[in-house]
Motif scaffolding. Sequence first.
Motif, PDB file in Angstrom:
ATOM      1  N   ARG A  66      61.097  35.450  60.820  1.00 46.71           N
ATOM      2  CA  ARG A  66      60.312  36.577  60.737  1.00 46.71           C
ATOM      3  C   ARG A  66      58.932  35.413  59.649  1.00 46.71           C
ATOM      4  O   ARG A  66      57.890  36.264  59.543  1.00 46.71           O
ATOM      5  N   LEU A  67      59.322  34.441  59.274  1.00 41.31           N
ATOM      6  CA  LEU A  67      58.674  33.984  58.250  1.00 41.31           C
ATOM      7  C   LEU A  67      57.758  32.962  58.791  1.00 41.31           C
ATOM      8  O   LEU A  67      56.295  33.295  58.963  1.00 41.31           O
ATOM      9  N   TYR A  83      53.522  40.222  56.940  1.00 42.75           N
ATOM     10  CA  TYR A  83      53.594  40.233  58.754  1.00 42.75           C
ATOM     11  C   TYR A  83      55.617  40.190  58.923  1.00 42.75           C
ATOM     12  O   TYR A  83      55.938  39.665  60.225  1.00 42.75           O
ATOM     13  N   GLY A  84      55.957  39.512  58.039  1.00 39.07           N
ATOM     14  CA  GLY A  84      57.748  39.519  57.828  1.00 39.07           C
ATOM     15  C   GLY A  84      58.289  40.382  57.796  1.00 39.07           C
ATOM     16  O   GLY A  84      59.551  40.150  57.974  1.00 39.07           O
ATOM     17  N   SER A 110      63.954  41.491  72.771  1.00 35.04           N
ATOM     18  CA  SER A 110      63.438  41.645  71.858  1.00 35.04           C
ATOM     19  C   SER A 110      62.222  41.627  72.082  1.00 35.04           C
ATOM     20  O   SER A 110      61.842  43.125  72.226  1.00 35.04           O
ATOM     21  N   ALA A 111      62.268  42.267  73.716  1.00 26.30           N
ATOM     22  CA  ALA A 111      60.874  42.946  74.400  1.00 26.30           C
ATOM     23  C   ALA A 111      60.959  44.891  74.691  1.00 26.30           C
ATOM     24  O   ALA A 111      61.888  45.006  74.778  1.00 26.30           O
ATOM     25  N   SER A 170      58.616  45.050  65.513  1.00 26.34           N
ATOM     26  CA  SER A 170      58.630  46.061  65.075  1.00 26.34           C
ATOM     27  C   SER A 170      56.256  46.467  64.700  1.00 26.34           C
ATOM     28  O   SER A 170      56.479  47.753  64.932  1.00 26.34           O
ATOM     29  N   LEU A 171      56.202  45.941  64.161  1.00 25.17           N
ATOM     30  CA  LEU A 171      54.355  45.615  63.533  1.00 25.17           C
ATOM     31  C   LEU A 171      53.710  45.936  64.723  1.00 25.17           C
ATOM     32  O   LEU A 171      52.687  47.525  64.489  1.00 25.17           O
ATOM     33  N   GLU A 172      53.444  45.120  65.672  1.00 26.38           N
ATOM     34  CA  GLU A 172      53.275  44.907  66.743  1.00 26.38           C
ATOM     35  C   GLU A 172      53.568  46.860  67.927  1.00 26.38           C
ATOM     36  O   GLU A 172      52.782  47.548  67.708  1.00 26.38           O
TER      37      GLU A 172
END
Length: 299
Positions: A196-197, A149-150, A290-291, A236-238
């Motif tokens: 990220r953490l 996730y990070g 970052s949107a 990026s994950l979502e």
Amino acid sequence: MTVYHLPALLGESIAGLNLRPDGIYVDVTFGGGGHSTAILEKLTTGKLIAFDQDLDAAVNIHRDDRLTFLNQNFRYLKNNLRYLGYDAIDGLIADLGVSFHQFDEQERGFSFRSDAVLDMRMNRQAPLKAADILRTYSEEELASVFYRYGELTNSRKLAAAIVRARSAAPVMTVGDLTAALKGLVPAREMNKFYARLFQSLRIEVNSEMDALTEMLEQALQMLKPGGRLVVITYHSLEDRLVKNFMHTGNFDGKTEKDFYGNLIVPFKVLNRRVIVPTDEEIALNSRARSARLRIAEKI
């Protein structure tokens, strides 16, 4: 004066819904009410159902007969809509970012910029806090959370450092965590590293990826043909999940074909190139940088 939240890509996302004055719409991330307010301005006899699992958002509720607010996680979208008597909707919007309010309220523990207890719960009634993860997860489980996730490449070293630190004293606060990781944080990318953490812990606390996949699947079921799905992502994950789902109807991005070789897809993607904030918007709202906005129409 503090602002509860300033929505990113507001004009572009509302335009993407292609609102009908008599339509049924859902805002699954009510927050400060910015998107909901803009939707209501375009409705006459239409209805808006808004979700937010954070009860703090209730202070922003509009007194409007056209609006129904639900203090619920959006992963329960379908059941709640059916309970209210809605079998289909004309559009759904999701702004997946953390609200300004959640970041700025020190005791919520979302930000690494102030020393607070590591909470990070979107729903304050939920049992699991970020501090609980750091206290109870095994070294292997912690490393998995940080990597998945990070996307932190030194996840194993981070997990080992936390396990060592907690053997001496609990890792409960932002200060405890930063002290435990001293020497493992790249000096030139400190802010990026902690972002990220903290993202990884927040996602785990709130089961964000599971909730997102469940909501998207239910949105597809509830949207009418021609109904719009509008999603704003922030990492990026979502974004990968949303992109794959809109393009293929699944989260792996695997295309399927019918007997004749035609692609089987549930949506018509309306913006092949992701929509991002303008320089002018970022200058006014740096948190919007970052949107990423994606819009699709159900076939």
